[in-house]
Design an enzyme around this catalytic site. Sequence first.
Site, PDB file in Angstrom:
ATOM      1  CB  CYS A  71       0.911   3.256  -0.482  1.00  0.00           C
ATOM      2  SG  CYS A  71      -0.502   4.129  -0.052  1.00  0.00           S
ATOM      3  CD  GLU A  72      -2.300  -0.053  -5.957  1.00  0.00           C
ATOM      4  OE1 GLU A  72      -1.723   0.269  -7.247  1.00  0.00           O
ATOM      5  OE2 GLU A  72      -3.606  -0.485  -6.338  1.00  0.00           O
ATOM      6  CG  HIS A  73      -4.143   0.611  -1.429  1.00  0.00           C
ATOM      7  ND1 HIS A  73      -3.537   0.862  -0.779  1.00  0.00           N
ATOM      8  CD2 HIS A  73      -5.278   0.932  -2.374  1.00  0.00           C
ATOM      9  CE1 HIS A  73      -4.237  -0.692  -1.728  1.00  0.00           C
ATOM     10  NE2 HIS A  73      -4.891  -0.301  -2.628  1.00  0.00           N
ATOM     11  CG  HIS A  74      -3.727   6.047   1.938  1.00  0.00           C
ATOM     12  ND1 HIS A  74      -3.608   5.152   1.784  1.00  0.00           N
ATOM     13  CD2 HIS A  74      -4.934   6.583   2.325  1.00  0.00           C
ATOM     14  CE1 HIS A  74      -4.623   4.285   3.158  1.00  0.00           C
ATOM     15  NE2 HIS A  74      -5.260   5.055   2.942  1.00  0.00           N
ATOM     16  CD  GLN A 112       6.553  -3.820   1.778  1.00  0.00           C
ATOM     17  OE1 GLN A 112       5.957  -3.296   1.816  1.00  0.00           O
ATOM     18  NE2 GLN A 112       7.116  -5.232   2.410  1.00  0.00           N
ATOM     19  CG  HIS A 140       3.968   0.700   4.437  1.00  0.00           C
ATOM     20  ND1 HIS A 140       3.130   0.367   2.841  1.00  0.00           N
ATOM     21  CD2 HIS A 140       4.674  -0.620   4.208  1.00  0.00           C
ATOM     22  CE1 HIS A 140       3.537  -0.136   2.297  1.00  0.00           C
ATOM     23  NE2 HIS A 140       4.280  -1.143   2.751  1.00  0.00           N
ATOM     24  CB  CYS A 142      -0.986   4.833   3.916  1.00  0.00           C
ATOM     25  SG  CYS A 142      -0.837   3.367   3.975  1.00  0.00           S
TER      26      CYS A 142
HETATM   27 ZN   LIG Z   1      -1.786   3.450   2.055  1.00  0.00          ZN
END
Ligand SMILES: [Zn+2]
Length: 182
Positions: A71-74, A112, A140, A142
């Site tokens: 995931c690009e956020h975490h 996703q 996920h 995260c």
């Molecule tokens: Zn994430």
Amino acid sequence: MIDEIRSILSQIGEDPARDGLLNTPKRVDRSLRFLTSGYRMNPDELLNGALFDVAYDEMVIVRDIEVFSLCEHHLLPFFGKCHVGYIPNGRVIGLSKIPRLVDMYARRLQVQERLTTQIAETINEKNHPRGVAVVIEAQHHCMIMRGVENQNSIAVTSAMFGAFKDNQNTRNEFLNLVRIPK
Ligand SMILES: [Zn+2]
């Protein structure tokens, strides 16, 4: 990236010089490059020579393709299953290329939703089928590891074009075959 990873180890309170961590920066560097190797691939190269003129116009489904992405956020993994269906319009895609296409986009930093759309759009643009459908079911890390929301929840995303979007029977046939509740 090795120096940067060593520095991250220090900043989280570890001693990068201790035995168990000595080769960790090198390993993380290698694994991160592998997990993002999709940036160094493109769909034209991947599908080159794998589109065949075949008079088959029924639905083709490749189900339960394993998906592993970050995931690009975490920068934490998300993983699950991808189901791809399309209805050829005089041309089919070599079956083994479909999981490879999924891998190519999964081995990038992703959300996703975008991963789902990119797979469907690529098949749509490169093969011009009568329709294409992609569904991804994923968990996920995260969410799971950080204790956010329900730990067992599964995110389901879909992207549909052509006959799958316009015709409810076609869409239902696909969803039944991949066992997604409607
Ligand atoms: Zn994430």
